[in-house]
Structure formats: C-alpha cells, structure tokens
Design a protein around this motif. Sequence first.
Motif, mmCIF file in Angstrom:
data_model
loop_
_atom_site.group_PDB
_atom_site.id
_atom_site.type_symbol
_atom_site.label_atom_id
_atom_site.label_comp_id
_atom_site.label_asym_id
_atom_site.label_seq_id
_atom_site.Cartn_x
_atom_site.Cartn_y
_atom_site.Cartn_z
ATOM 1 N N GLY A 48 -41.409 1.370 -87.702
ATOM 2 C CA GLY A 48 -40.859 1.729 -89.004
ATOM 3 C C GLY A 48 -41.913 2.454 -89.801
ATOM 4 O O GLY A 48 -42.994 2.758 -89.297
ATOM 5 N N PRO A 49 -41.619 2.728 -91.060
ATOM 6 C CA PRO A 49 -42.579 3.472 -91.874
ATOM 7 C C PRO A 49 -43.898 2.722 -92.105
ATOM 8 O O PRO A 49 -44.939 3.345 -92.287
ATOM 9 C CB PRO A 49 -41.848 3.696 -93.196
ATOM 10 C CG PRO A 49 -40.662 2.794 -93.181
ATOM 11 C CD PRO A 49 -40.388 2.415 -91.769
ATOM 12 N N ASP A 50 -43.857 1.398 -92.064
ATOM 13 C CA ASP A 50 -45.049 0.616 -92.380
ATOM 14 C C ASP A 50 -45.780 0.037 -91.170
ATOM 15 O O ASP A 50 -46.959 -0.302 -91.265
ATOM 16 C CB ASP A 50 -44.688 -0.536 -93.321
ATOM 17 C CG ASP A 50 -44.156 -0.044 -94.648
ATOM 18 O OD1 ASP A 50 -44.585 1.034 -95.086
ATOM 19 O OD2 ASP A 50 -43.300 -0.728 -95.232
ATOM 20 N N GLU A 51 -45.073 -0.128 -90.039
ATOM 21 C CA GLU A 51 -45.730 -0.749 -88.896
ATOM 22 C C GLU A 51 -45.026 -0.425 -87.586
ATOM 23 O O GLU A 51 -43.853 -0.093 -87.559
ATOM 24 C CB GLU A 51 -45.811 -2.268 -89.062
ATOM 25 C CG GLU A 51 -44.490 -2.974 -88.914
ATOM 26 C CD GLU A 51 -44.596 -4.498 -88.982
ATOM 27 O OE1 GLU A 51 -45.712 -5.035 -88.881
ATOM 28 O OE2 GLU A 51 -43.566 -5.132 -89.133
ATOM 29 N N CYS A 52 -45.783 -0.551 -86.531
ATOM 30 C CA CYS A 52 -45.267 -0.469 -85.167
ATOM 31 C C CYS A 52 -45.587 -1.817 -84.534
ATOM 32 O O CYS A 52 -46.691 -2.331 -84.713
ATOM 33 C CB CYS A 52 -45.942 0.673 -84.414
ATOM 34 S SG CYS A 52 -45.290 0.883 -82.754
ATOM 35 N N ARG A 53 -44.622 -2.381 -83.819
ATOM 36 C CA ARG A 53 -44.830 -3.730 -83.316
ATOM 37 C C ARG A 53 -44.341 -3.861 -81.882
ATOM 38 O O ARG A 53 -43.326 -3.274 -81.518
ATOM 39 C CB ARG A 53 -44.055 -4.694 -84.223
ATOM 40 C CG ARG A 53 -44.217 -6.124 -83.865
ATOM 41 C CD ARG A 53 -44.607 -6.965 -85.036
ATOM 42 N NE ARG A 53 -44.870 -8.294 -84.549
ATOM 43 C CZ ARG A 53 -44.435 -9.382 -85.113
ATOM 44 N NH1 ARG A 53 -43.767 -9.315 -86.233
ATOM 45 N NH2 ARG A 53 -44.701 -10.549 -84.598
ATOM 46 N N ALA A 54 -45.048 -4.631 -81.082
ATOM 47 C CA ALA A 54 -44.656 -4.933 -79.713
ATOM 48 C C ALA A 54 -44.067 -6.343 -79.669
ATOM 49 O O ALA A 54 -44.592 -7.258 -80.302
ATOM 50 C CB ALA A 54 -45.868 -4.843 -78.790
ATOM 51 N N TRP A 55 -42.968 -6.491 -78.924
ATOM 52 C CA TRP A 55 -42.279 -7.774 -78.794
ATOM 53 C C TRP A 55 -42.179 -8.116 -77.309
ATOM 54 O O TRP A 55 -41.742 -7.299 -76.503
ATOM 55 C CB TRP A 55 -40.880 -7.694 -79.388
ATOM 56 C CG TRP A 55 -40.858 -7.259 -80.813
ATOM 57 C CD1 TRP A 55 -40.818 -5.969 -81.280
ATOM 58 C CD2 TRP A 55 -40.890 -8.085 -81.966
ATOM 59 N NE1 TRP A 55 -40.817 -5.964 -82.653
ATOM 60 C CE2 TRP A 55 -40.852 -7.248 -83.104
ATOM 61 C CE3 TRP A 55 -40.931 -9.462 -82.164
ATOM 62 C CZ2 TRP A 55 -40.868 -7.734 -84.404
ATOM 63 C CZ3 TRP A 55 -40.932 -9.958 -83.465
ATOM 64 C CH2 TRP A 55 -40.906 -9.092 -84.559
ATOM 65 N N THR A 56 -42.534 -9.328 -76.960
ATOM 66 C CA THR A 56 -42.478 -9.778 -75.571
ATOM 67 C C THR A 56 -41.127 -10.421 -75.300
ATOM 68 O O THR A 56 -40.633 -11.213 -76.104
ATOM 69 C CB THR A 56 -43.602 -10.796 -75.297
ATOM 70 O OG1 THR A 56 -44.855 -10.171 -75.584
ATOM 71 C CG2 THR A 56 -43.588 -11.265 -73.865
ATOM 72 N N PHE A 57 -40.533 -10.057 -74.158
ATOM 73 C CA PHE A 57 -39.268 -10.660 -73.753
ATOM 74 C C PHE A 57 -39.308 -10.982 -72.265
ATOM 75 O O PHE A 57 -40.163 -10.489 -71.532
ATOM 76 C CB PHE A 57 -38.082 -9.747 -74.092
ATOM 77 C CG PHE A 57 -38.024 -8.461 -73.289
ATOM 78 C CD1 PHE A 57 -37.195 -8.358 -72.178
ATOM 79 C CD2 PHE A 57 -38.772 -7.352 -73.653
ATOM 80 C CE1 PHE A 57 -37.132 -7.181 -71.446
ATOM 81 C CE2 PHE A 57 -38.705 -6.170 -72.926
ATOM 82 C CZ PHE A 57 -37.887 -6.087 -71.815
ATOM 83 N N ALA A 63 -29.982 -6.558 -74.784
ATOM 84 C CA ALA A 63 -30.375 -6.036 -76.100
ATOM 85 C C ALA A 63 -30.090 -7.039 -77.215
ATOM 86 O O ALA A 63 -30.909 -7.210 -78.124
ATOM 87 C CB ALA A 63 -29.662 -4.717 -76.374
ATOM 88 N N LYS A 64 -28.944 -7.705 -77.151
ATOM 89 C CA LYS A 64 -28.592 -8.673 -78.196
ATOM 90 C C LYS A 64 -29.586 -9.838 -78.220
ATOM 91 O O LYS A 64 -30.045 -10.252 -79.287
ATOM 92 C CB LYS A 64 -27.169 -9.179 -77.969
ATOM 93 C CG LYS A 64 -26.664 -10.082 -79.054
ATOM 94 C CD LYS A 64 -25.215 -10.473 -78.823
ATOM 95 C CE LYS A 64 -24.758 -11.428 -79.906
ATOM 96 N NZ LYS A 64 -23.380 -11.869 -79.708
ATOM 97 N N GLU A 65 -29.947 -10.351 -77.059
ATOM 98 C CA GLU A 65 -30.927 -11.444 -76.983
ATOM 99 C C GLU A 65 -32.293 -10.986 -77.498
ATOM 100 O O GLU A 65 -32.973 -11.733 -78.203
ATOM 101 C CB GLU A 65 -31.059 -11.933 -75.541
ATOM 102 C CG GLU A 65 -29.817 -12.612 -75.004
ATOM 103 C CD GLU A 65 -29.870 -12.825 -73.505
ATOM 104 O OE1 GLU A 65 -29.318 -13.853 -73.051
ATOM 105 O OE2 GLU A 65 -30.439 -11.981 -72.778
ATOM 106 N N CYS A 66 -32.667 -9.767 -77.152
ATOM 107 C CA CYS A 66 -33.959 -9.242 -77.612
ATOM 108 C C CYS A 66 -33.968 -9.040 -79.123
ATOM 109 O O CYS A 66 -35.004 -9.231 -79.766
ATOM 110 C CB CYS A 66 -34.298 -7.950 -76.883
ATOM 111 S SG CYS A 66 -34.817 -8.245 -75.173
ATOM 112 N N ALA A 67 -32.826 -8.683 -79.695
ATOM 113 C CA ALA A 67 -32.737 -8.555 -81.151
ATOM 114 C C ALA A 67 -33.013 -9.906 -81.805
ATOM 115 O O ALA A 67 -33.657 -9.984 -82.853
ATOM 116 C CB ALA A 67 -31.360 -8.033 -81.556
ATOM 117 N N GLY A 68 -32.561 -10.983 -81.161
ATOM 118 C CA GLY A 68 -32.788 -12.326 -81.678
ATOM 119 C C GLY A 68 -34.243 -12.753 -81.677
ATOM 120 O O GLY A 68 -34.622 -13.675 -82.406
#
Length: 125
Positions: A48-57, A63-68
């Motif tokens: 986003g405009p303020d940050e980039c973030r990595a998420w582990t799955f 996709a729905k589970e990862c959104a959670g």
Amino acid sequence: KLEEDLSSLSLVERNEYLEMYDLKQSSLDTVIAKTYNLLGLKTYLTSGPDECRAWTFIDGMNAKECAGIIHSDFEKGFIRAEILSYEDLYKYKSYISAKENGKVRLEGKEYKMQDGDIVVFRFNV
C-alpha cells in the motif's frame, strides 16, 4: 564468523563478500529456505502507500483463507483478490505497467495462492 560479518554489511557489500567465498547465499538464508520448504510454507505480499508486507501461509491455502491471515473480516467479507506475480512485477517494473500489460488478474475464493503472489484483497463487511 562469516555470518557475523555478513550481518553488519550493506546488501552490495554482502553480495561481494559472498562472491569472494563462492557462495550464493548465507547459511542463515539456506536454513530459512529449507525450513520453509520442510514445513510447507509460502509467502504472499501486500503493498500500500505506507508499507509493503510479507505474509506466511501454508501451501495449498486458498485466497479467502489467506485473506483471513491479515484479518478475520477480510475472510468473512471476501469478494475477490487482485493477483500479480512477483516475476511479472519485476519484469514490468510497476503495478500499473503490469496491469496495462494484462498481468494483474482477478481470482475468486478458491484460487490457490502461490509463493510470491502480490495481492490486493477486495472485501465488504
């Protein structure tokens, strides 16, 4: 000693140092990669405009589970996900350029997330 030296160097210096020893990556990077593989873990990214973030799955999650993983409201109100692969972002240099070249796609809740996906979740709660 090598790992300690690497921890205090800039990225450019680090790469030069590894090259001196004919190494592709540090031992720590190797351990992390092998552990992720052993545990069946992958990573997706949000930006986003303020940050980039990595998420582990866990490999195989949709996709729905990862959104959670980000927030339960994202999973409850999931509509769709805008997906761009890391390779396409690297090739086209920007999200806008990749989108103009048809590389950003819309995926539904059953889409199996891939390692390196860059995602914008659309949801409504």
